[in-house]
Design a protein around this motif. Structure first.
Motif, short mmCIF file in Angstrom:
data_model
loop_
_atom_site.label_atom_id
_atom_site.label_comp_id
_atom_site.label_asym_id
_atom_site.label_seq_id
_atom_site.Cartn_x
_atom_site.Cartn_y
_atom_site.Cartn_z
N LEU A 224 0.87 -1.18 0.00
CA LEU A 224 0.00 0.00 0.00
C LEU A 224 0.90 1.23 0.00
N ILE A 225 0.64 2.12 -0.95
CA ILE A 225 1.47 3.32 -1.09
C ILE A 225 0.61 4.55 -0.84
N ALA A 226 1.16 5.51 -0.13
CA ALA A 226 0.50 6.81 0.02
C ALA A 226 1.44 7.87 -0.52
N TYR A 227 0.94 8.68 -1.45
CA TYR A 227 1.74 9.75 -2.03
C TYR A 227 1.30 11.10 -1.48
N ALA A 228 2.27 11.95 -1.22
CA ALA A 228 1.94 13.30 -0.78
C ALA A 228 2.83 14.29 -1.51
N THR A 229 2.36 15.52 -1.62
CA THR A 229 3.14 16.57 -2.27
C THR A 229 3.46 17.65 -1.24
N TRP A 230 4.57 18.32 -1.47
CA TRP A 230 5.09 19.30 -0.53
C TRP A 230 4.26 20.58 -0.55
N VAL A 231 3.94 21.14 0.60
CA VAL A 231 3.20 22.41 0.61
C VAL A 231 4.01 23.55 1.20
N GLY A 232 5.08 23.26 1.94
CA GLY A 232 5.88 24.35 2.49
C GLY A 232 6.72 23.89 3.65
N TRP A 233 7.43 24.85 4.24
CA TRP A 233 8.29 24.49 5.36
C TRP A 233 8.34 25.65 6.34
N SER A 234 8.79 25.35 7.54
CA SER A 234 9.08 26.43 8.49
C SER A 234 10.34 26.06 9.27
N PRO A 235 11.10 27.09 9.69
CA PRO A 235 12.38 26.82 10.37
C PRO A 235 12.12 26.10 11.71
N ALA A 236 12.96 25.11 12.00
CA ALA A 236 12.79 24.34 13.23
C ALA A 236 12.89 25.23 14.47
N ALA A 237 13.76 26.26 14.38
CA ALA A 237 13.97 27.11 15.55
C ALA A 237 12.71 27.88 15.95
N ASP A 238 11.78 28.07 14.99
CA ASP A 238 10.54 28.80 15.30
C ASP A 238 9.53 27.95 16.06
N GLY A 239 9.73 26.63 16.09
CA GLY A 239 8.80 25.76 16.80
C GLY A 239 7.84 25.06 15.86
N MET A 240 6.95 24.29 16.46
CA MET A 240 5.99 23.46 15.73
C MET A 240 5.02 24.32 14.91
N PRO A 241 4.73 23.96 13.66
CA PRO A 241 3.74 24.71 12.89
C PRO A 241 2.41 24.80 13.65
N ALA A 242 1.79 25.99 13.62
CA ALA A 242 0.59 26.24 14.41
C ALA A 242 -0.51 25.22 14.08
N GLU A 243 -0.61 24.87 12.81
CA GLU A 243 -1.66 23.95 12.38
C GLU A 243 -1.50 22.57 13.03
N LEU A 244 -0.25 22.11 13.14
CA LEU A 244 0.00 20.82 13.78
C LEU A 244 -0.30 20.91 15.28
N ALA A 245 0.13 22.02 15.88
CA ALA A 245 -0.13 22.20 17.31
C ALA A 245 -1.63 22.14 17.58
N ALA A 246 -2.41 22.79 16.70
CA ALA A 246 -3.86 22.78 16.86
C ALA A 246 -4.41 21.37 16.68
N ALA A 247 -3.90 20.65 15.68
CA ALA A 247 -4.39 19.29 15.41
C ALA A 247 -4.08 18.37 16.60
N ILE A 248 -2.90 18.52 17.19
CA ILE A 248 -2.54 17.69 18.34
C ILE A 248 -3.40 18.06 19.54
N GLY A 249 -3.64 19.38 19.69
CA GLY A 249 -4.46 19.84 20.80
C GLY A 249 -5.87 19.28 20.75
N GLU A 250 -6.40 19.16 19.54
CA GLU A 250 -7.77 18.65 19.38
C GLU A 250 -7.83 17.15 19.60
N ALA A 251 -6.74 16.46 19.28
CA ALA A 251 -6.75 15.00 19.32
C ALA A 251 -6.93 14.48 20.75
#
Lengths: 251, 52
Positions: A224-251
């Motif tokens: 089973l293969i899952a393909y994804a395409t790149w949407v962007g990046w943020s510097p590690a020093a700035d911390g976790m992307p806000a969207e991921l932080a929100a997704a983890i918070g909701e989980a």
């Protein structure tokens, strides 16, 4: 008159070699049946949790190395210019952590090379195809993981939906990918990890992510293969992307 | 063997039963968290997810 207790009146059986052997065999049977039940029910919860712990520990190491504050959240939008080039890791070395909110609390370490040592490791579990690109690099960042057993990171890979985000975090950057599609292929379909997936003759034209696992469950008959395409990046020093932080918070 | 274990345990039968249940739970926990993972890692390789 005092009645003798029932225990006293019963003859006291002596353990014989045969009775001890019998009890040991019965015990062994229960332990083996227990293993079978454990393998199909609790195995990936128990071993997966060990991999999650390793993921959290390695994430802290990356935080320390990149100078990011532990719980920091990057509020800026993702950048779409070229992300920093990643240094190739040594064989079996851990170099990234992958978050996939759709798969629940998913935080697993990627090791270099698709050897059993990496795939089966409770410290890693995700294995980077050594000939494929590094995270954020132009080309295809390809990763394998078990469907079941040894932590089974990709048990529910088939439940990912169009647009689901995959966050790949290294010492330098968070690279964000978005699920595009699944494909079911034979185990020999090596071109799924080509720089442009499924088009081995085409030179790299974009930043892709390919996840590979077993299909059907508990079988190596297909992949089973899952393909994804790149949407962007943020510097590690700035911390976790806000969207991921929100997704983890909701989980 | 188990009969001998039962005789060694102190107290009335209700206390012995509690001790036995605690022992069984401890053994089950040790197997689930340590014994079985070790067995799977050592003896039961799961299907290869790699394309090759």
């Amino acid at each position: 008159m005092v009645q003798p207790s029932r225990a006293r009146s019963r003859p006291r059986g002596r353990a014989s070699v045969a009775s001890v052997a019998g009890e040991l065999l019965l015990t062994a049977g229960v332990v083996v049946l227990g293993y079978l039940a454990w393998q199909v029910t609790l195995a990936d919860a128990v071993m997966g949790e060990r991999q999650q712990e390793a993921g959290r520990a390695f994430a802290q190491q990356l935080d320390a190395a990149s100078g990011a504050d532990g719980g920091a959240v990057a509020e800026e939008a993702l950048r779409t210019d070229a992300p920093p080039a990643e240094v190739r890791a040594d064989d079996r070395e851990s170099f990234a952590v992958v978050h996939i909110p759709r798969l629940g609390e998913f935080e697993r370490v990627v090791g270099e090379g698709t050897s059993r040592a990496v795939l089966d490791s409770l410290q890693q579990g995700l294995a980077h195809y050594e000939t494929s690109a590094m995270p954020g690099e132009v080309g295809n960042f390809a990763v394998a993981g078990h469907r079941n057993g040894q932590g089974g990171p990709f048990t529910h890979l088939d439940e990912m939906r169009l647009g689901d985000r995959v966050y790949v975090r290294t010492e330098q950057a968070w690279n964000v990918y978005e699920l595009r599609n699944h494909e079911y292929v034979p185990p020999t379909a090596v071109d799924v990890v080509a720089p442009v997936p499924r088009m081995p003759e085409v030179p790299a034209d974009g930043r892709y992510l390919t996840l590979t696992t077993c299909n059907p469950e508990w079988s190596a008959a297909g992949r089973l293969i899952a393909y994804a395409t790149w949407v962007g990046w943020s510097p590690a020093a700035d911390g976790m992307p806000a969207e991921l932080a929100a997704a983890i918070g909701e989980a | 063997m188990y009969a001998a274990l039962w005789r060694i345990l102190p107290g009335p039968w209700s206390v012995r039963l509690l001790i036995v249940l605690a022992l069984v739970a401890a053994v089950a926990y040790a197997l689930i968290v340590h014994g079985y993972p070790w067995a799977m890692q050592t003896f039961f390789p799961t299907p290869d997810p790699v394309i090759e």
